[in-house]
Write an enzyme that holds these catalytic residues in place. Structure first.
Site, PDB file in Angstrom:
ATOM      1  N   TYR A  76      43.292  78.982 -10.521  1.00 14.37           N
ATOM      2  CA  TYR A  76      44.027  77.721 -10.657  1.00 14.37           C
ATOM      3  C   TYR A  76      43.516  76.715  -9.612  1.00 14.37           C
ATOM      4  CZ  TYR A  76      47.831  74.411  -9.974  1.00 14.37           C
ATOM      5  OH  TYR A  76      48.557  73.263  -9.798  1.00 14.37           O
ATOM      6  N   THR A 109      46.358  70.041  -6.054  1.00 16.34           N
ATOM      7  CA  THR A 109      47.286  71.040  -5.531  1.00 16.34           C
ATOM      8  C   THR A 109      46.851  71.584  -4.174  1.00 16.34           C
ATOM      9  OG1 THR A 109      48.065  73.310  -5.898  1.00 16.34           O
ATOM     10  CG2 THR A 109      46.022  72.720  -6.962  1.00 16.34           C
TER      11      THR A 109
END
Ligand code: UDP
Length: 328
Positions: free
Chosen positions: A142, A118
């Site tokens: 995250y 990501t």
């Protein structure tokens, strides 16, 4: 006989779209999912093996049963806001799950690994366009957990007969234009589905998180990529590995940044309806701007993004929003 590909998280948003294009490309996508955030009904394009990445025996069992030629690892917890509130959960589930999967993959003699990473691994970088060589400095758990997994994947490739493609996604949006699968989360936290729910009257209003960011209109800027384009890149990445090519990292974005306000304006144009909204505080963990400056996937993989305009992404999400939702 068609080759099997193990798709962890195949019942989730991106994984289910990946299964659709894998099937169309002649592979058998085997979904491995614990159905914690995904939907059994979304598994339409190949078998479902219910299992948990925290349980190594489940992973060994699915690999013995299907003998896949490759693993595509989508399964993860993926919400920035939640990761700020529950860091331990993100580190435990994402990192331990990936570690079990990598060890099982190597033990089963599988040599090809595609990993969903990501742009949240970059953190805040003061408006620079992000590419594969940009230093990664995550600002939320995250992004931190995904960066740790990237390192793990690289270490495993160095030590064993394993090659990988790591994709760093920018903001994935839209839905299958045929509306067989689409985006559905409980609770929903993503901008475009929340906005369309407000448009449809399923929620009172969209809250815009922060209006004092140093951007052209004060709202955060993101690079939105259509989920169908994103999963097309995965098929190309898989073929890249099956052709014996080297391990690589590719950013998957379009190079165009849109602010939250611009997304809302585009929605008005697509749906012809107003977006009920309010303004709220910044959401902890949000970077100001995340935009890809990379063309490596286009140049080297032959990736051709076809539907990654706001118009198509919002239009396809809007069509999906009118479809019957998946049932738990
Ligand atoms: N956002 C917002 N209101 C919402 C949800 C998201 O203003 O209800 C903003 C969020 O702050 C970010 C952008 O929309 O700047 C995209 O957020 P999303 O959660 O869709 O994806 P993320 O960037 O966290 O992966």
């Amino acid at each position: 006989m068609a080759s099997h590909v193990l798709v962890t998280g195949g019942a989730g948003y991106i994984g289910a779209h990946a299964c659709k294009v894998l099937k169309a490309a002649g592979f058998v996508p085997v979904t491995f999912d614990n159905i914690s955030t995904g939907w059994e009904e979304a598994v339409k394009f190949g078998p479902l093996f219910k299992g948990d990445l925290m349980n190594r025996a489940d992973i060994d069992a699915v690999l013995v049963q299907y003998k896949p030629v490759a693993v595509m690892h989508f399964a993860a917890l993926s919400l920035v806001g939640e990761s700020m509130k529950h860091p331990g959960l993100y580190w435990r589930v994402n990192v331990n799950g990936a570690l079990n999967l990598l060890e099982a993959t190597v033990a089963a003699g599988i040599r090809n690994f595609v990993f969903s990473s990501t742009c949240a691994t970059y953190g805040d970088q003061d408006g620079v366009l992000l590419n594969e060589d940009t230093p990664q400095r995550p600002i939320n758990s995250y992004g931190g957990s995904k960066l740790a997994i990237e390192e793990m994947v690289r270490n495993f490739s160095a030590a064993y007969d394993l090659r990988h493609v790591i994709f760093r996604y920018f903001n994935v949006a839209g839905a299958d234009p045929e509306a067989e699968v689409g985006e559905q989360h409980t609770p929903e936290t993503h901008l475009i589905p929340l906005m369309l729910d407000a448009v449809a009257g399923k929620r009172p209003a969209l809250t815009v998180f922060g209006t004092d960011y140093p951007t052209r209109d004060g709202t955060c800027v993101r690079d939105y990529v259509h989920v169908m384009d994103l999963v097309d890149a995965h098929v190309l990445g898989l073929k890249w590995l099956l052709e014996g090519k080297d391990s690589r990292v590719f950013c998957l974005g379009t190079g165009n940044g849109f602010s939250v306000t611009e997304v809302i304006d585009a929605s008005r144009a697509v749906t012809n309806r107003d977006v009920p909204m309010t303004y709220g505080d910044r959401r902890p963990g949000d970077a100001v701007t995340l935009v890809s400056g990379s063309e490596a996937a286009i140049r080297d993989l032959g990736w051709e993004p076809k539907r990654s305009t706001l118009r198509d992404m919002i239009g396809d999400a809007w069509r999906w929003a009118q479809a019957e939702p998946f049932k738990a």
